[in-house]
Design a protein around this motif. Structure first.
Motif, mmCIF file in Angstrom:
data_model
loop_
_atom_site.group_PDB
_atom_site.id
_atom_site.type_symbol
_atom_site.label_atom_id
_atom_site.label_comp_id
_atom_site.label_asym_id
_atom_site.label_seq_id
_atom_site.Cartn_x
_atom_site.Cartn_y
_atom_site.Cartn_z
ATOM 1 N N ALA A 1 51.704 39.581 29.300
ATOM 2 C CA ALA A 1 50.794 40.659 29.726
ATOM 3 C C ALA A 1 51.411 41.470 30.867
ATOM 4 C CB ALA A 1 49.468 40.067 30.187
ATOM 5 N N HIS A 2 50.826 42.651 31.110
ATOM 6 C CA HIS A 2 51.115 43.390 32.350
ATOM 7 C C HIS A 2 50.234 42.772 33.426
ATOM 8 C CE1 HIS A 2 53.024 46.385 29.867
ATOM 9 N NE2 HIS A 2 51.905 46.517 29.174
ATOM 10 N N TYR A 3 50.729 42.756 34.659
ATOM 11 C CA TYR A 3 49.941 42.116 35.716
ATOM 12 C C TYR A 3 49.927 42.973 36.976
ATOM 13 C CZ TYR A 3 48.684 39.091 39.571
ATOM 14 O OH TYR A 3 48.084 38.605 40.696
ATOM 15 N N GLY A 4 48.759 43.101 37.577
ATOM 16 C CA GLY A 4 48.646 43.788 38.860
ATOM 17 C C GLY A 4 47.741 43.012 39.786
ATOM 18 N N ASN A 5 47.930 43.203 41.092
ATOM 19 C CA ASN A 5 47.096 42.509 42.081
ATOM 20 C C ASN A 5 46.645 43.514 43.132
ATOM 21 O OD1 ASN A 5 46.008 40.302 43.711
ATOM 22 N ND2 ASN A 5 47.748 40.694 45.069
ATOM 23 N N ILE A 6 45.391 43.439 43.520
ATOM 24 C CA ILE A 6 44.919 44.280 44.626
ATOM 25 C C ILE A 6 44.946 43.455 45.904
ATOM 26 C CG2 ILE A 6 42.937 45.511 45.594
ATOM 27 C CD1 ILE A 6 42.142 46.316 42.853
ATOM 28 N N GLU A 7 45.659 43.931 46.890
ATOM 29 C CA GLU A 7 45.653 43.288 48.208
ATOM 30 C C GLU A 7 44.433 43.824 48.942
ATOM 31 O OE1 GLU A 7 47.613 41.018 49.336
ATOM 32 O OE2 GLU A 7 49.320 41.096 47.950
ATOM 33 N N VAL A 8 43.415 43.013 49.032
ATOM 34 C CA VAL A 8 42.138 43.513 49.556
ATOM 35 C C VAL A 8 42.281 44.091 50.968
ATOM 36 C CG1 VAL A 8 39.835 42.769 50.308
ATOM 37 C CG2 VAL A 8 40.709 42.088 48.066
ATOM 38 N N ALA A 9 43.034 43.400 51.820
ATOM 39 C CA ALA A 9 43.123 43.829 53.225
ATOM 40 C C ALA A 9 43.725 45.223 53.360
ATOM 41 C CB ALA A 9 43.946 42.819 54.022
ATOM 42 N N THR A 10 44.606 45.593 52.432
ATOM 43 C CA THR A 10 45.249 46.905 52.523
ATOM 44 C C THR A 10 44.736 47.863 51.442
ATOM 45 O OG1 THR A 10 47.060 46.029 51.189
ATOM 46 C CG2 THR A 10 47.390 46.034 53.569
ATOM 47 N N SER A 11 43.625 47.517 50.806
ATOM 48 C CA SER A 11 43.077 48.367 49.743
ATOM 49 C C SER A 11 41.956 49.252 50.299
ATOM 50 C CB SER A 11 42.489 47.487 48.632
ATOM 51 O OG SER A 11 41.277 46.923 49.087
ATOM 52 N N SER A 12 41.371 50.043 49.412
ATOM 53 C CA SER A 12 40.274 50.909 49.854
ATOM 54 C C SER A 12 39.001 50.127 50.161
ATOM 55 C CB SER A 12 39.977 51.972 48.788
ATOM 56 O OG SER A 12 41.006 52.926 48.812
ATOM 57 N N VAL A 13 38.992 48.843 49.829
ATOM 58 C CA VAL A 13 37.871 47.997 50.257
ATOM 59 C C VAL A 13 37.784 48.052 51.784
ATOM 60 C CG1 VAL A 13 37.021 45.617 50.380
ATOM 61 C CG2 VAL A 13 38.061 46.462 48.252
ATOM 62 N N ALA A 14 38.966 48.043 52.425
ATOM 63 C CA ALA A 14 39.002 48.107 53.893
ATOM 64 C C ALA A 14 38.491 49.455 54.413
ATOM 65 C CB ALA A 14 40.425 47.851 54.391
ATOM 66 N N LYS A 15 38.418 50.467 53.519
ATOM 67 C CA LYS A 15 37.872 51.774 53.922
ATOM 68 C C LYS A 15 36.399 51.879 53.583
ATOM 69 C CE LYS A 15 42.204 54.208 52.889
ATOM 70 N NZ LYS A 15 42.806 55.168 51.953
ATOM 71 N N GLY A 16 35.847 50.787 53.063
ATOM 72 C CA GLY A 16 34.411 50.769 52.795
ATOM 73 C C GLY A 16 34.027 51.021 51.352
ATOM 74 N N GLU A 17 34.997 51.031 50.454
ATOM 75 C CA GLU A 17 34.652 51.245 49.046
ATOM 76 C C GLU A 17 33.803 50.084 48.530
ATOM 77 O OE1 GLU A 17 36.814 53.459 45.564
ATOM 78 O OE2 GLU A 17 37.827 51.551 45.870
ATOM 79 N N SER A 18 32.841 50.395 47.678
ATOM 80 C CA SER A 18 31.942 49.347 47.187
ATOM 81 C C SER A 18 32.623 48.531 46.109
ATOM 82 C CB SER A 18 30.674 49.965 46.606
ATOM 83 O OG SER A 18 30.944 50.520 45.324
#
Ligand code: NCD
Length: 304
Positions: A69-86
């Protein structure tokens, strides 16, 4: 198994559990062999972990890659979650990049269930708060099944911070469905009220819980989930509830020792016991990859 998501063990049937375990056995051959297949060719798997992890996240990555498969990971600390995205906007964004399977871990119980409602991608719960950790229970059941002939009548003692353990909850749901007898033991402050309603026997004495057990399963003390006052002293915990070689002698002669990791060595389990010949702790890690390969295969085949 005919479902879009894997959110917990609670709503799986015994037949579905057996299907995953049988498939995982096949997947383990790939894992022990050339570590490559095209089963997930063209599929995209994304992990998003809001809590720390070593083995769960990496084993999903390995499982996806070993199956092509193709694989990707979101690094939460450096993602838009840290900007308040729901959570919902985040999950929609990942789906719009054509993810087929999204694998969240979250500190809130129920977060993966919410995500599953807002996406057509398949969600695999990699641990939600104190609620469930279904892939851990499946890999634990796979490990037990390799070592023991049948689940029926097997005595499994789960020891430690039962209150805050999603691993304990998922294992209780699963092992009970498979016909095992489940005992839980720990300090009374770390025992959830009415846990007996899940069909387990409660012990406040670790020796009694381990006596004649076929499987002894330690748990990590979930300090990050504990409110103050539940845990007076590490030394006291070790003395009254720590799993060691002497205590393991009370179990059946062919008993195995398990722990989901990460271990606080010499608190929950002594190094001597964790490294003993009866320890299945490292095998659990390998089986974790096989079980996750199996789930990705089953869910993606259904998507086809
Ligand atoms: C467990 C978890 O995250 O619930 N770890 C794991 O996935 N192997 C157990 C723990 O952290 O104590």
């Amino acid at each position: 198994m005919d479902r879009k998501d894997l959110l917990g063990i609670k709503d799986l049937s015994k037949e579905e559990i057996l299907e995953v375990l049988d498939t995982a056995k096949e997947m383990k051959k790939i894992l022990n062999g050339e570590k490559y297949s095209q089963i997930l060719k063209g599929k995209t798997v994304v992990t998003i972990f809001f809590e720390p992890s070593t083995r769960t996240r990496l084993s999903f990555e390995m499982a996806a890659k070993y199956l092509g498969a193709h694989y990707g990971n979101i690094e939460v600390a450096t993602s838009s979650v840290a900007k308040g995205e729901s959570l919902i906007d985040t999950i929609r964004t990942v789906e719009m990049m054509k993810a087929d399977v999204i694998i969240p871990r979250h500190n809130m119980s129920g977060a993966p269930h919410l995500m599953a409602k807002y996406t057509d991608a398949s969600i695999i719960n990699a641990g939600d708060g104190i609620n469930e950790h279904p892939t851990q229970a499946l890999l634990d059941m796979m490990t037990i099944r390799e070592k023991k002939e049948s689940f029926e009548g097997l005595k499994v003692a789960i020891i430690g911070d039962i209150m805050h353990s999603r691993v304990a909850r998922s294992n209780i749901w699963g092992l009970k469905k498979m016909g095992a007898e489940v005992r839980v033991a720990g300090p009374s402050t770390l025992m959830p009220p009415q846990i007996e309603k899940m069909g387990v026997k409660t012990y406040y004495n670790v020796e009694e819980a381990i006596k004649d057990a076929d499987v002894v399963m330690g748990l990590r003390i979930q300090l990050e989930r504990q409110k103050s006052g539940l845990f007076p002293s590490i030394d006291e915990y070790r003395e009254y509830f720590g799993i060691n070689k002497e205590r393991m002698k009370l179990a059946k002669a062919d008993a195995i020792l398990m722990h989901p990791g990460p271990i606080n060595r010499n608190i929950e389990v002594t190094s001597e016991a964790a490294n003993a010949e009866y320890s299945a702790i490292e095998e659990q890690v390998t089986n974790g990859v096989a079980v996750r390969m199996a789930l990705l295969k089953i869910l993606c085949e259904r998507r086809n």
